[in-house]
Design an enzyme around this catalytic site. Sequence first.
Site, PDB file in Angstrom:
ATOM      1  N   HIS A  79       1.157 -40.129 -24.681  1.00 43.21           N
ATOM      2  CA  HIS A  79      -0.152 -39.573 -25.030  1.00 43.21           C
ATOM      3  C   HIS A  79      -1.194 -40.669 -25.208  1.00 43.21           C
ATOM      4  O   HIS A  79      -0.895 -41.771 -25.671  1.00 43.21           O
ATOM      5  CB  HIS A  79      -0.073 -38.686 -26.276  1.00 43.21           C
ATOM      6  N   ASP A  81      -4.207 -40.296 -26.971  1.00 44.37           N
ATOM      7  CA  ASP A  81      -4.992 -40.294 -28.211  1.00 44.37           C
ATOM      8  C   ASP A  81      -4.291 -41.066 -29.312  1.00 44.37           C
ATOM      9  O   ASP A  81      -3.068 -41.263 -29.297  1.00 44.37           O
ATOM     10  CB  ASP A  81      -5.274 -38.869 -28.680  1.00 44.37           C
ATOM     11  N   ASP A 142       1.105 -46.393 -30.911  1.00 45.46           N
ATOM     12  CA  ASP A 142       1.418 -44.967 -30.831  1.00 45.46           C
ATOM     13  C   ASP A 142       0.219 -44.268 -30.178  1.00 45.46           C
ATOM     14  O   ASP A 142      -0.723 -43.913 -30.864  1.00 45.46           O
ATOM     15  CB  ASP A 142       1.674 -44.411 -32.232  1.00 45.46           C
ATOM     16  N   GLU A 176      -2.216 -35.250 -28.650  1.00 44.33           N
ATOM     17  CA  GLU A 176      -0.872 -35.104 -29.211  1.00 44.33           C
ATOM     18  C   GLU A 176      -0.881 -35.238 -30.712  1.00 44.33           C
ATOM     19  O   GLU A 176      -0.142 -34.536 -31.420  1.00 44.33           O
ATOM     20  CB  GLU A 176       0.059 -36.161 -28.589  1.00 44.33           C
ATOM     21  N   GLU A 177      -1.704 -36.145 -31.217  1.00 43.41           N
ATOM     22  CA  GLU A 177      -1.697 -36.427 -32.664  1.00 43.41           C
ATOM     23  C   GLU A 177      -2.205 -35.262 -33.500  1.00 43.41           C
ATOM     24  O   GLU A 177      -1.992 -35.233 -34.712  1.00 43.41           O
ATOM     25  CB  GLU A 177      -2.534 -37.673 -32.954  1.00 43.41           C
ATOM     26  N   ASP A 199       7.680 -42.369 -26.716  1.00 45.40           N
ATOM     27  CA  ASP A 199       6.851 -42.219 -27.914  1.00 45.40           C
ATOM     28  C   ASP A 199       7.644 -42.484 -29.186  1.00 45.40           C
ATOM     29  O   ASP A 199       7.258 -42.066 -30.270  1.00 45.40           O
ATOM     30  CB  ASP A 199       6.266 -40.796 -27.935  1.00 45.40           C
ATOM     31  N   HIS A 381       0.030 -45.089 -37.396  1.00 44.44           N
ATOM     32  CA  HIS A 381      -1.066 -44.413 -38.091  1.00 44.44           C
ATOM     33  C   HIS A 381      -1.643 -45.250 -39.230  1.00 44.44           C
ATOM     34  O   HIS A 381      -2.233 -44.700 -40.159  1.00 44.44           O
ATOM     35  CB  HIS A 381      -0.637 -43.047 -38.649  1.00 44.44           C
TER      36      HIS A 381
END
Length: 410
Positions: A79, A81, A142, A176-177, A199, A381
Amino acid sequence: MTDTVIDRFLRYVVIDTQSDPKSPTQPSTEKQKNLGRMLVEELLGLGLSDAHMDEHGYVYATIASNVDKPVPVICFCSHMDTAPDFTGMNVKPQMVRNYGGGDIQLSGDPQQVIRVSDNPSLRDQIGNDIVTTDGTTLLGADDKAGIAEIMTAAQFLVGNPDIRHGTIKLLFTTDEEIGRGVDKVDLKKLGAQFAYTIDGETAGHIEDETFSADGVEITIRGVAIHPGFAKGKMENAIKIAGAIINRLPISAAPETTAGREGFVHPTGVTGSMEKAVVSLIVRDFNDEGLTTKETMLENIVKDVMTDYPGSSFTFEVKEQYRNMKTILDGPPEIVEYAIEAVRRAGMVPVRGSIRGGTDGSLLSFMGLPCANIFAGGHAFHSPLEWVSRQDMEKGVETLVELARIWEERS
């Protein structure tokens, strides 16, 4: 333009691609398409003539088979994002070359230190090159590490036609997030039979199990009245929301659970005296565990509300995703081949579960069985996020070996 996996990664992370859960559009932020356009240009440059980005920001491309026999079509997916949890704007990647051990002080914020005590995986990185931020943004490993690995593997396969492989589809998703990563994916156009999301975290790890996940929204209608005349009448919806949150058992919180333990986690509160909304996520590895936690939560709400007879509430549960293991237990070769690929890439494979979800969770239930392979990033994150060059290179090797294995076993 250089095209090693680390060079690609450093190009991608400086593009701000944060998604926005408050936006109703797909993609939720137009800036995600900036990376998508770059990827399409690079894929076309590799000779993948069908590479394109659709209106939802998804990037599709095909590495054509170079063998005559039928081989199942596989897909590599990551992903674009990054998480809304911490800013991804003006990322300034830093390189710690030939890491010698110990804590890593981040240059942009002296309060931000990547500590070995919190990141024991650093002990396996002695002599490697570690990429971090300056401590003022997240890094975006990520999942831009996964993207860089897929792109580099694609380049390697195209440039080495002696490596025999079937058709390989590439898919880069948006949002995705925020749980919408594959909502608009066209599986017919994709045309894959099996898939892998790149991922995961630690090098060598493969996951075929995720949490099952629900969202819960509790809406409280209080009794609003002028505070000067409120005695015996006011029922403040904000205070009711606070009482509900205060009653959540600490033993069922993310900060006190690990392994196969699920949790109940408040993610947002909005409100006024008249109306308040509490948003929560509920996680467990099976549906029965979800139901138990949701029943517990609803009973807490009902019990709190007995102290507020003039007020009312609604309790809404929304399914988010389910444990992909129930699907992946059907075609075991998906995971078996990944384990073999990791082994061929020189690592000890570790099969496990994700305390979270991936695009693969939803893809599996949409009819595309999908396991998850490591990308190498850590401390997702957060401004303490990091990844090593060597682990990303191992990721590239794993994907190349995976392409070989599907051809060999067909």
